[in-house]
Design a protein around this motif. Structure first.
Motif, PDB file in Angstrom:
ATOM      1  N   PRO A 102     -81.680 -45.220 -67.912  1.00  0.00           N
ATOM      2  CA  PRO A 102     -80.453 -45.674 -68.565  1.00  0.00           C
ATOM      3  C   PRO A 102     -79.170 -45.190 -67.912  1.00  0.00           C
ATOM      4  CG  PRO A 102     -81.428 -43.892 -69.798  1.00  0.00           C
ATOM      5  CD  PRO A 102     -82.335 -44.157 -68.628  1.00  0.00           C
ATOM      6  N   GLY A 103     -79.232 -44.661 -66.725  1.00  0.00           N
ATOM      7  CA  GLY A 103     -78.020 -44.221 -66.042  1.00  0.00           C
ATOM      8  C   GLY A 103     -77.300 -43.137 -66.806  1.00  0.00           C
ATOM      9  N   ASP A 104     -75.996 -43.224 -66.846  1.00  0.00           N
ATOM     10  CA  ASP A 104     -75.148 -42.203 -67.464  1.00  0.00           C
ATOM     11  C   ASP A 104     -74.724 -42.593 -68.873  1.00  0.00           C
ATOM     12  OD1 ASP A 104     -74.666 -39.761 -66.395  1.00  0.00           O
ATOM     13  OD2 ASP A 104     -72.785 -40.283 -65.434  1.00  0.00           O
ATOM     14  N   ALA A 105     -75.442 -43.525 -69.490  1.00  0.00           N
ATOM     15  CA  ALA A 105     -75.047 -44.050 -70.794  1.00  0.00           C
ATOM     16  C   ALA A 105     -74.866 -42.956 -71.829  1.00  0.00           C
ATOM     17  CB  ALA A 105     -76.079 -45.056 -71.286  1.00  0.00           C
ATOM     18  N   GLN A 106     -73.860 -43.178 -72.668  1.00  0.00           N
ATOM     19  CA  GLN A 106     -73.609 -42.308 -73.798  1.00  0.00           C
ATOM     20  C   GLN A 106     -73.698 -43.147 -75.063  1.00  0.00           C
ATOM     21  OE1 GLN A 106     -70.020 -40.676 -71.656  1.00  0.00           O
ATOM     22  NE2 GLN A 106     -70.736 -38.793 -72.620  1.00  0.00           N
ATOM     23  N   GLU A 107     -73.086 -42.724 -76.141  1.00  0.00           N
ATOM     24  CA  GLU A 107     -73.285 -43.333 -77.451  1.00  0.00           C
ATOM     25  C   GLU A 107     -73.112 -44.854 -77.469  1.00  0.00           C
ATOM     26  OE1 GLU A 107     -71.665 -42.881 -82.033  1.00  0.00           O
ATOM     27  OE2 GLU A 107     -70.916 -41.517 -80.493  1.00  0.00           O
ATOM     28  N   VAL A 108     -71.989 -45.368 -76.973  1.00  0.00           N
ATOM     29  CA  VAL A 108     -71.733 -46.812 -77.014  1.00  0.00           C
ATOM     30  C   VAL A 108     -72.702 -47.556 -76.100  1.00  0.00           C
ATOM     31  CG1 VAL A 108     -70.024 -48.604 -76.488  1.00  0.00           C
ATOM     32  CG2 VAL A 108     -69.321 -46.508 -77.660  1.00  0.00           C
ATOM     33  N   GLY A 109     -72.945 -47.032 -74.902  1.00  0.00           N
ATOM     34  CA  GLY A 109     -73.859 -47.683 -73.967  1.00  0.00           C
ATOM     35  C   GLY A 109     -75.288 -47.723 -74.482  1.00  0.00           C
ATOM     36  N   GLU A 136     -76.186 -35.804 -77.056  1.00  0.00           N
ATOM     37  CA  GLU A 136     -75.953 -37.224 -77.332  1.00  0.00           C
ATOM     38  C   GLU A 136     -76.470 -37.550 -78.729  1.00  0.00           C
ATOM     39  OE1 GLU A 136     -74.809 -40.553 -77.776  1.00  0.00           O
ATOM     40  OE2 GLU A 136     -74.237 -39.691 -75.844  1.00  0.00           O
ATOM     41  N   VAL A 137     -75.594 -38.044 -79.580  1.00  0.00           N
ATOM     42  CA  VAL A 137     -75.959 -38.296 -80.974  1.00  0.00           C
ATOM     43  C   VAL A 137     -76.947 -39.458 -81.135  1.00  0.00           C
ATOM     44  CG1 VAL A 137     -73.824 -37.317 -81.880  1.00  0.00           C
ATOM     45  CG2 VAL A 137     -73.941 -39.768 -81.414  1.00  0.00           C
ATOM     46  N   THR A 138     -77.040 -40.350 -80.178  1.00  0.00           N
ATOM     47  CA  THR A 138     -77.921 -41.520 -80.319  1.00  0.00           C
ATOM     48  C   THR A 138     -79.286 -41.333 -79.674  1.00  0.00           C
ATOM     49  OG1 THR A 138     -76.858 -42.474 -78.385  1.00  0.00           O
ATOM     50  CG2 THR A 138     -76.049 -43.205 -80.538  1.00  0.00           C
ATOM     51  N   ILE A 139     -79.616 -40.121 -79.221  1.00  0.00           N
ATOM     52  CA  ILE A 139     -80.904 -39.937 -78.526  1.00  0.00           C
ATOM     53  C   ILE A 139     -82.085 -40.268 -79.445  1.00  0.00           C
ATOM     54  CG2 ILE A 139     -81.012 -37.437 -78.941  1.00  0.00           C
ATOM     55  CD1 ILE A 139     -82.318 -39.413 -75.859  1.00  0.00           C
ATOM     56  N   ASP A 140     -82.011 -39.911 -80.726  1.00  0.00           N
ATOM     57  CA  ASP A 140     -83.132 -40.217 -81.621  1.00  0.00           C
ATOM     58  C   ASP A 140     -83.350 -41.724 -81.744  1.00  0.00           C
ATOM     59  OD1 ASP A 140     -84.278 -37.695 -82.525  1.00  0.00           O
ATOM     60  OD2 ASP A 140     -82.323 -37.328 -83.427  1.00  0.00           O
ATOM     61  N   ALA A 141     -82.274 -42.490 -81.846  1.00  0.00           N
ATOM     62  CA  ALA A 141     -82.409 -43.950 -81.925  1.00  0.00           C
ATOM     63  C   ALA A 141     -83.039 -44.504 -80.654  1.00  0.00           C
ATOM     64  CB  ALA A 141     -81.042 -44.594 -82.176  1.00  0.00           C
ATOM     65  N   LEU A 142     -82.645 -43.960 -79.501  1.00  0.00           N
ATOM     66  CA  LEU A 142     -83.214 -44.417 -78.230  1.00  0.00           C
ATOM     67  C   LEU A 142     -84.702 -44.080 -78.159  1.00  0.00           C
ATOM     68  CD1 LEU A 142     -82.679 -45.720 -75.468  1.00  0.00           C
ATOM     69  CD2 LEU A 142     -82.125 -43.436 -74.606  1.00  0.00           C
ATOM     70  N   LEU A 143     -85.069 -42.881 -78.553  1.00  0.00           N
ATOM     71  CA  LEU A 143     -86.480 -42.480 -78.537  1.00  0.00           C
ATOM     72  C   LEU A 143     -87.308 -43.328 -79.498  1.00  0.00           C
ATOM     73  CD1 LEU A 143     -85.980 -38.620 -78.449  1.00  0.00           C
ATOM     74  CD2 LEU A 143     -86.786 -40.066 -76.559  1.00  0.00           C
ATOM     75  N   ASP A 144     -86.715 -43.698 -80.635  1.00  0.00           N
ATOM     76  CA  ASP A 144     -87.430 -44.546 -81.594  1.00  0.00           C
ATOM     77  C   ASP A 144     -87.735 -45.927 -81.030  1.00  0.00           C
ATOM     78  OD1 ASP A 144     -87.393 -42.494 -83.461  1.00  0.00           O
ATOM     79  OD2 ASP A 144     -85.710 -43.333 -84.605  1.00  0.00           O
ATOM     80  N   VAL A 145     -86.916 -46.409 -80.103  1.00  0.00           N
ATOM     81  CA  VAL A 145     -87.139 -47.714 -79.467  1.00  0.00           C
ATOM     82  C   VAL A 145     -88.109 -47.590 -78.295  1.00  0.00           C
ATOM     83  CG1 VAL A 145     -86.035 -49.536 -78.100  1.00  0.00           C
ATOM     84  CG2 VAL A 145     -84.931 -48.687 -80.168  1.00  0.00           C
TER      85      VAL A 145
END
Length: 170
Positions: free
Chosen positions: A65-72, A97-106
């Motif tokens: 995912p490159g350098d993506a952060q919350e919005v990316g 990164e606050v969205t890491i859990d959402a990314l891991l869930d996907v």
């Protein structure tokens, strides 16, 4: 496309390197087994505009995912770019990164890798991943990490590590 006037782009063009410019929402398959995608993320930082790459190596899927952060990350999830993969390279060098859990869930990775500086540990994201019992290896601890997608996939760094088995279907 956001790097159109970047010095690196100019240097590549001066050397005759062909460049395909992706705008938000664009995707290309430059060679078989590779997908490069630009999430739609208006107003995002340059990190959030990072291109995402999915590599399929003989049935072993790697998500970068490159350098993506919350919005990316949120954009990639919404756009369907983030998808299940065997290996996830943690975004933004594993920084908080606050969205890491959402990314891991996907993605549901079997293993995570972190590209970070020599002497750095698993990273903030890596600690979250480890709490989910997903093996995580950082270049700062292991040096260069190499993925072998053969019949028995392995990750090799300072250690020779087989990938854990795929989880049972849910």
């Amino acid at each position: 496309a956001s790097m159109l006037s970047h010095p690196a782009a100019r240097a590549l063009q001066e050397q005759g390197t062909p460049i395909t410019w992706l705008r938000p929402g664009d995707q290309i398959d430059p060679i078989q087994g590779f997908l490069v995608a630009a999430p739609r993320n208006p107003g995002a930082t340059s990190n959030d505009a990072s291109l995402w790459t999915i590599i399929d190596l003989d049935g072993l899927r790697v998500q970068l995912p490159g350098d993506a952060q919350e919005v990316g990350i949120a954009s990639a999830i919404a756009d369907g770019i983030a998808r299940p993969a065997d290996i996830l390279v943690l975004p933004h060098h594993g920084r908080p990164e606050v969205t890491i859990d959402a990314l891991l869930d996907v993605i549901h990775p079997r293993i995570c890798l972190v590209s970070n500086r020599n002497g750095e540990d698993h990273s903030a994201q890596g600690e979250i991943v480890l709490r989910r019992a997903v093996p995580t290896f950082a270049t700062g601890m292991c040096g260069t990490l190499t993925v072998d997608a053969g019949a028995q996939p392995t990750v090799t760094g300072a250690l020779g590590l087989p990938l854990p088995p795929r989880p049972r279907e849910r």
